[in-house]
Design a protein around this motif. Structure first.
Motif, PDB file in Angstrom:
ATOM      1  N   LEU A 109       0.828  -1.208   0.000  1.00 44.70           N
ATOM      2  CA  LEU A 109       0.000   0.000   0.000  1.00 44.70           C
ATOM      3  C   LEU A 109       0.859   1.253   0.000  1.00 44.70           C
ATOM      4  O   LEU A 109       0.517   2.268  -0.631  1.00 44.70           O
ATOM      5  CB  LEU A 109      -0.926  -0.014   1.219  1.00 44.70           C
ATOM      6  N   HIS A 110       1.997   1.206   0.677  1.00 40.00           N
ATOM      7  CA  HIS A 110       2.851   2.381   0.827  1.00 40.00           C
ATOM      8  C   HIS A 110       3.772   2.597  -0.367  1.00 40.00           C
ATOM      9  O   HIS A 110       4.149   3.734  -0.657  1.00 40.00           O
ATOM     10  CB  HIS A 110       3.689   2.253   2.100  1.00 40.00           C
ATOM     11  N   VAL A 111       4.149   1.526  -1.062  1.00 40.91           N
ATOM     12  CA  VAL A 111       5.134   1.672  -2.138  1.00 40.91           C
ATOM     13  C   VAL A 111       4.496   1.768  -3.520  1.00 40.91           C
ATOM     14  O   VAL A 111       5.147   2.252  -4.452  1.00 40.91           O
ATOM     15  CB  VAL A 111       6.145   0.499  -2.114  1.00 40.91           C
ATOM     16  N   TRP A 112       3.250   1.311  -3.672  1.00 39.47           N
ATOM     17  CA  TRP A 112       2.658   1.326  -5.007  1.00 39.47           C
ATOM     18  C   TRP A 112       2.617   2.709  -5.648  1.00 39.47           C
ATOM     19  O   TRP A 112       2.914   2.831  -6.858  1.00 39.47           O
ATOM     20  CB  TRP A 112       1.260   0.702  -4.999  1.00 39.47           C
ATOM     21  N   PRO A 113       2.262   3.783  -4.946  1.00 42.78           N
ATOM     22  CA  PRO A 113       2.250   5.091  -5.614  1.00 42.78           C
ATOM     23  C   PRO A 113       3.595   5.455  -6.237  1.00 42.78           C
ATOM     24  O   PRO A 113       3.637   5.990  -7.358  1.00 42.78           O
ATOM     25  CB  PRO A 113       1.868   6.057  -4.487  1.00 42.78           C
ATOM     26  N   ALA A 114       4.691   5.174  -5.552  1.00 46.56           N
ATOM     27  CA  ALA A 114       6.016   5.479  -6.105  1.00 46.56           C
ATOM     28  C   ALA A 114       6.322   4.600  -7.313  1.00 46.56           C
ATOM     29  O   ALA A 114       6.924   5.059  -8.301  1.00 46.56           O
ATOM     30  CB  ALA A 114       7.091   5.296  -5.034  1.00 46.56           C
ATOM     31  N   ILE A 115       5.901   3.320  -7.254  1.00 47.85           N
ATOM     32  CA  ILE A 115       6.119   2.415  -8.382  1.00 47.85           C
ATOM     33  C   ILE A 115       5.342   2.891  -9.603  1.00 47.85           C
ATOM     34  O   ILE A 115       5.877   2.960 -10.721  1.00 47.85           O
ATOM     35  CB  ILE A 115       5.712   0.986  -7.990  1.00 47.85           C
ATOM     36  N   ALA A 116       4.070   3.214  -9.408  1.00 51.34           N
ATOM     37  CA  ALA A 116       3.231   3.654 -10.522  1.00 51.34           C
ATOM     38  C   ALA A 116       3.753   4.947 -11.122  1.00 51.34           C
ATOM     39  O   ALA A 116       3.778   5.122 -12.352  1.00 51.34           O
ATOM     40  CB  ALA A 116       1.791   3.827 -10.038  1.00 51.34           C
ATOM     41  N   GLN A 117       4.200   5.866 -10.268  1.00 44.49           N
ATOM     42  CA  GLN A 117       4.726   7.135 -10.762  1.00 44.49           C
ATOM     43  C   GLN A 117       6.001   6.918 -11.584  1.00 44.49           C
ATOM     44  O   GLN A 117       6.192   7.552 -12.631  1.00 44.49           O
ATOM     45  CB  GLN A 117       5.012   8.065  -9.580  1.00 44.49           C
ATOM     46  N   ALA A 118       6.862   6.028 -11.124  1.00 46.05           N
ATOM     47  CA  ALA A 118       8.096   5.742 -11.862  1.00 46.05           C
ATOM     48  C   ALA A 118       7.775   5.139 -13.227  1.00 46.05           C
ATOM     49  O   ALA A 118       8.361   5.533 -14.251  1.00 46.05           O
ATOM     50  CB  ALA A 118       8.977   4.789 -11.054  1.00 46.05           C
ATOM     51  N   LEU A 119       6.844   4.194 -13.267  1.00 43.34           N
ATOM     52  CA  LEU A 119       6.471   3.573 -14.532  1.00 43.34           C
ATOM     53  C   LEU A 119       5.818   4.582 -15.473  1.00 43.34           C
ATOM     54  O   LEU A 119       6.132   4.620 -16.677  1.00 43.34           O
ATOM     55  CB  LEU A 119       5.525   2.401 -14.263  1.00 43.34           C
ATOM     56  N   ASP A 120       4.947   5.404 -14.959  1.00 43.83           N
ATOM     57  CA  ASP A 120       4.284   6.421 -15.786  1.00 43.83           C
ATOM     58  C   ASP A 120       5.309   7.383 -16.385  1.00 43.83           C
ATOM     59  O   ASP A 120       5.204   7.785 -17.553  1.00 43.83           O
ATOM     60  CB  ASP A 120       3.268   7.194 -14.969  1.00 43.83           C
ATOM     61  N   ALA A 121       6.306   7.762 -15.595  1.00 46.09           N
ATOM     62  CA  ALA A 121       7.328   8.680 -16.100  1.00 46.09           C
ATOM     63  C   ALA A 121       8.141   8.043 -17.222  1.00 46.09           C
ATOM     64  O   ALA A 121       8.442   8.680 -18.241  1.00 46.09           O
ATOM     65  CB  ALA A 121       8.249   9.112 -14.959  1.00 46.09           C
ATOM     66  N   LEU A 122       8.494   6.772 -17.056  1.00 44.80           N
ATOM     67  CA  LEU A 122       9.241   6.080 -18.104  1.00 44.80           C
ATOM     68  C   LEU A 122       8.397   5.924 -19.366  1.00 44.80           C
ATOM     69  O   LEU A 122       8.910   6.060 -20.489  1.00 44.80           O
ATOM     70  CB  LEU A 122       9.700   4.716 -17.610  1.00 44.80           C
ATOM     71  N   ARG A 123       7.130   5.640 -19.204  1.00 43.78           N
ATOM     72  CA  ARG A 123       6.250   5.517 -20.375  1.00 43.78           C
ATOM     73  C   ARG A 123       6.136   6.845 -21.120  1.00 43.78           C
ATOM     74  O   ARG A 123       6.063   6.867 -22.355  1.00 43.78           O
ATOM     75  CB  ARG A 123       4.857   5.047 -19.956  1.00 43.78           C
ATOM     76  N   ALA A 124       6.132   7.944 -20.390  1.00 40.18           N
ATOM     77  CA  ALA A 124       6.009   9.256 -21.023  1.00 40.18           C
ATOM     78  C   ALA A 124       7.265   9.653 -21.798  1.00 40.18           C
ATOM     79  O   ALA A 124       7.205  10.492 -22.692  1.00 40.18           O
ATOM     80  CB  ALA A 124       5.705  10.315 -19.965  1.00 40.18           C
ATOM     81  N   GLU A 125       8.406   9.026 -21.469  1.00 40.21           N
ATOM     82  CA  GLU A 125       9.683   9.431 -22.059  1.00 40.21           C
ATOM     83  C   GLU A 125      10.195   8.475 -23.122  1.00 40.21           C
ATOM     84  O   GLU A 125      11.230   8.737 -23.738  1.00 40.21           O
ATOM     85  CB  GLU A 125      10.742   9.541 -20.949  1.00 40.21           C
TER      86      GLU A 125
END
Length: 510
Positions: A109-125
């Motif tokens: 629950l605590h780490v998923w937001p950071a994981i999702a944000q990292a993946l979203d950033a890589l997808r955007a780039e």
């Protein structure tokens, strides 16, 4: 841009996910696409230092295969096992003690937001993100807290390959059972099955793949032959218990004479290097260049018998130095190392191995544990809460000893590597006052016995530095780029035509 995501799932750990993901990174990169690697959570004591901290070695190599700069976002969560029931948690490159102390099931629950944000950033780039899963996506006891397999696939809308190790046996059952245990919507994400490490005539597999497709609707898109010498470091552990004789370019110095690290006494035959395979060994992938050098026989040593006849012994890094020292004593390996050193034969300690070579480990913060060292160098190590994580380039001092030193060729050499350690090491004050000394060949980082045969240093990656290989073996190394090209060629040959392109260019819906 919003990257297409290709995900490699496995029926088990060790099925070949990391290997295949690395090959896919190079496959798509050499099409001119901008590619990133990603694994939400990696459990491994093999880590590399990148900008912002440390990530699992597998994602580091996948980034290099993708011709991308390794980034902490590519492995946002790294678990480094310290014991069977305890791991150090590294989030976005940095140790998090609160997460390390947290119960495992409550952590997602605590780490998923950071994981999702990292993946979203890589997808955007990027144009393509190659995602590696962990273990199996069908671990039904873990699905409610999953942050690395199906949850990632859904978030990224990934097209998935499911790979199994047919050499273990039961491959069709593994593939069908994994598929059957997935929720129906997630089954639709599986675009193909991959049979990895197949020996023999692929025609003998029929009618298995056809029957499996009738049951699941999923085709078998590749049968990958067994390939031991691909050159990519293993991620999770020491798999080859048998000695490995290098297969790369010549390890003889110019003129045919073996270089400084040749067999003591000028013997002939391969140079045998015994690396102690402790339970919490770390960064073992840094020894891959030795495995690739001909004339070098690499042995993973778990007993004194494995060390018998070795030209030199290496004490590698450890995520639990005191615990691994206790294991060494239980196996009698401490006596084997001492006898080897007493005979004047080369001993090398790297990071945790350096700490083991000293007189004592002192831990007042509960980081690693207190323990007596092997007493081969007059050093003492204290463990500090702050973790040193950095890339380092430094120039070695005089590596000549009172006797001919196997490390003499490193004198004055500028070397590059990386540091990951809680321990801080210095000369033992009382022993120094009593006349026991060691040569500090790198300030605060490396010490050598006065005789010249024992060297301990904090710098990982020594054998990945072509300058070191040239000095010690009289040859450079071809590096990993040819390995990545070979991996991409391999999957291009063995995947059905068009499959890999369709993963990132799916046909339009009717």
């Amino acid at each position: 841009m919003t990257a297409r995501c290709v995900m490699v799932l496995g029926t088990t750990s060790g099925a070949g996910k990391s290997w295949l993901a690395t090959a896919l990174c190079r496959h798509y990169a050499r099409q001119g696409l901008k590619v990133a690697a990603f694994k939400a959570q990696n459990m491994s004591n093999n880590a590399r230092v990148v900008a912002g901290g440390e990530i699992g070695s597998a994602q580091y190599f996948q980034a290099l295969a993708a011709r991308a700069e390794p980034d902490v976002r590519m492995n946002p969560l790294l678990l480094k096992p310290e014991a069977d029931t305890r791991s150090q948690v590294v989030l976005l490159g940095e140790v998090s003690q609160p997460l390390s102390d947290m119960p495992w099931r409550g952590r997602s629950l605590h780490v998923w937001p950071a994981i999702a944000q990292a993946l979203d950033a890589l997808r955007a780039e990027n144009d393509v993100v190659v995602i590696e899963g962990a273990g199996s996506p069908a671990e039904i006891n873990l699905m409610d807290s999953d942050i690395v397999n199906l949850r990632v696939a859904r978030h990224a809308d990934a097209r998935c390959l499911l790979v199994t190790d047919i050499d273990r046996g039961g491959a069709f059952a593994h593939l069908y059972g994994t598929w059957a245990l997935l929720p129906e919507a997630d089954r639709a994400r599986i675009d193909g099955f991959v049979l990895n490490r197949f020996r023999g005539d692929a025609g003998l597999l029929a009618p298995g793949p056809e029957q499996l497709q009738q049951l699941t609707g999923v085709p078998t898109v590749a049968v990958l032959p067994m390939w031991w010498q691909h050159g990519l470091p293993e991620e999770d552990g020491v798999y080859d218990s048998a000695p490995t004789l290098g297969t790369g370019v010549s390890s003889l110095a110019p003129g045919g004479a073996r270089s400084a690290l040749g067999r003591p006494g000028g013997g002939t035959g391969p140079l045998t290097v015994a690396v102690l395979a402790c339970p919490r060994i770390s960064n073992l992938d840094e020894f891959q260049p030795l495995r690739n050098l001909p004339g070098v026989c690499l042995v993973w040593a778990r007993s004194p018998a494995d060390c018998a006849g070795a030209d030199w012994i290496v004490l590698p890094g450890s995520k639990a130095t005191a615990s691994d020292l206790a294991w060494m004593r239980e196996q009698g390996l401490d006596r084997a190392v001492a006898a080897h050193a007493e005979a004047g034969r080369p001993v090398l300690g790297i990071c945790g191995g350096l700490q083991m070579l000293g007189e004592a480990l002192i831990d007042t913060h509960g980081i690693d544990g207190n323990a007596p060292g092997l007493g081969l160098l007059p050093l003492v190590t204290t463990f500090e809460p702050a973790k040193t994580v950095r890339r380092t380039e430094a120039t070695l001092g005089d590596c000549n000893g009172s006797h001919p030193s196997p490390w003499a060729a490193l004198s004055g050499l500028t070397v590059a590597g990386y540091e990951i350690h809680h321990g801080q090491t210095c000369l033992h004050p009382a022993m120094q006052a009593a006349g026991h000394s060691a040569t500090e060949v790198l300030p605060g980082l490396a010490w050598m016995h006065p005789r010249g045969h024992i060297l301990g240093l904090y710098l990982h990656g020594l054998f990945e530095d072509t300058r070191v290989l040239q000095a010690l073996f009289g040859t450079g190394a071809s590096g990993l780029d040819p390995v990545f090209e070979g991996l991409a060629d391999f999957i291009d040959t063995h995947f059905q035509p068009g499959v890999l392109d369709r993963l990132i260019h799916p046909p339009a819906s009717p």
